[in-house]
Design an enzyme around this catalytic site. Structure first.
Site, PDB file in Angstrom:
ATOM      1  N   SER A   1     -19.964 -61.034 -45.831  1.00  0.00           N
ATOM      2  CA  SER A   1     -21.179 -60.821 -45.036  1.00  0.00           C
ATOM      3  C   SER A   1     -22.344 -61.460 -45.762  1.00  0.00           C
ATOM      4  CB  SER A   1     -21.438 -59.319 -44.869  1.00  0.00           C
ATOM      5  OG  SER A   1     -22.734 -59.068 -44.350  1.00  0.00           O
TER       6      SER A   1
ATOM      7  N   TYR B   1     -21.411 -50.714 -47.755  1.00  0.00           N
ATOM      8  CA  TYR B   1     -21.021 -51.924 -47.030  1.00  0.00           C
ATOM      9  C   TYR B   1     -21.387 -53.160 -47.832  1.00  0.00           C
ATOM     10  CZ  TYR B   1     -20.650 -55.398 -43.324  1.00  0.00           C
ATOM     11  OH  TYR B   1     -20.292 -56.500 -42.569  1.00  0.00           O
TER      12      TYR B   1
END
Length: 252
Positions: free
Chosen positions: A139, A152
């Site tokens: 990400s 995350y």
């Protein structure tokens, strides 16, 4: 990784980026196997998209991964690409353990242990193929953090470094490593993200990903233009400014 002629297993692809990527790769002439936990979603995908195979898998469960791997390899002995797509993202408050501990454990189990276990289940098979690819999914937040999603961010940073390390270690095999680095994309990863003006439209993201795969088949990272703001903030000497901008904005 060539854009066509592969046999590709994508666990965690019953919706969002995973499903859209599966459909796009299938349209390019690849054999695609979609994996997911919910049989009703898998049945719907199989009925709506003839030619796409499905298998039930829970990437948080080691036994499920082993069973699914055996099934996929048995039915598709020419399997040569794994895309470790399954992932979760939770908003957390680390001021108190009740605000993050259960969430953090779930995120790490899905986003980090899941891909590790998938690679363990398929690595022997992949090394027997003339050319094989493991696609990991990190990400932009692996490089520039969003303060409300610490676990995350950390899991995706770990995926990035795992990918870098495995690329070095497996350089003496037929297995290559490729890292997909998404920005915020209009999916249901977080509540409200699908409707967010901050998120990149899913169809635009997939179209750019497919163009990158076609134009740069040997590339190490799949980076759409929109993610480079986060991916290279530190390289540009703008890390603090980008962190401030990201966390003052409303990403959802």
């Amino acid at each position: 990784m060539n854009i066509t002629g592969n046999t590709i297993f994508i666990p965690g692809s019953t919706s969002g980026i995973g499903l859209a990527l599966a459909l796009a790769l299938h349209d390019k002439g690849n054999t695609v196997i979609v994996g997911g936990r919910r049989t009703e979603l898998l049945d719907d995908i199989a009925s709506q998209h003839p030619g796409i195979d499905t298998v039930q898998i829970d990437t948080t469960d080691p036994a499920s991964i082993s069973s699914a791997a055996a099934s996929v390899i048995d039915k598709h002995p020419d399997l040569n690409v794994i895309v470790a797509m399954a992932g979760v993202m939770h908003v957390e408050d680390w001021h108190h353990p009740d605000g993050f501990l259960n969430s953090a454990e779930a995120v790490i189990t899905t986003n980090l242990l899941g891909p590790i276990r998938l690679i363990a289940a398929f690595i022997d098979h992949l090394q027997k193929q003339p050319a094989a690819t493991i696609v990991t999914v990190s990400s932009g937040l692996a490089f520039t953090p969003l303060k409300i999603t610490p676990s995350y961010n950390a899991s995706k940073a770990a995926i990035h470094m795992l990918t870098e390390s495995l690329r070095l270690q497996l350089s003496d095999t037929s297995v290559s490593l490729k890292e997909l680095v998404p920005p915020s994309v209009a999916t249901d990863l977080l509540p409200g993200q699908r409707e967010s003006s901050f998120a990149m439209p899913l169809d635009e993201f997939i179209a750019e990903v497919m163009q990158i795969l076609q134009s740069d088949p040997g590339g190490k990272e799949i980076q759409v233009e929109r993610v480079k703001f986060l991916r290279y903030s530190e390289v540009r000497g703008e890390y603090d400014d980008v962190v401030r901008s990201l966390n003052e904005s409303d990403p959802n």
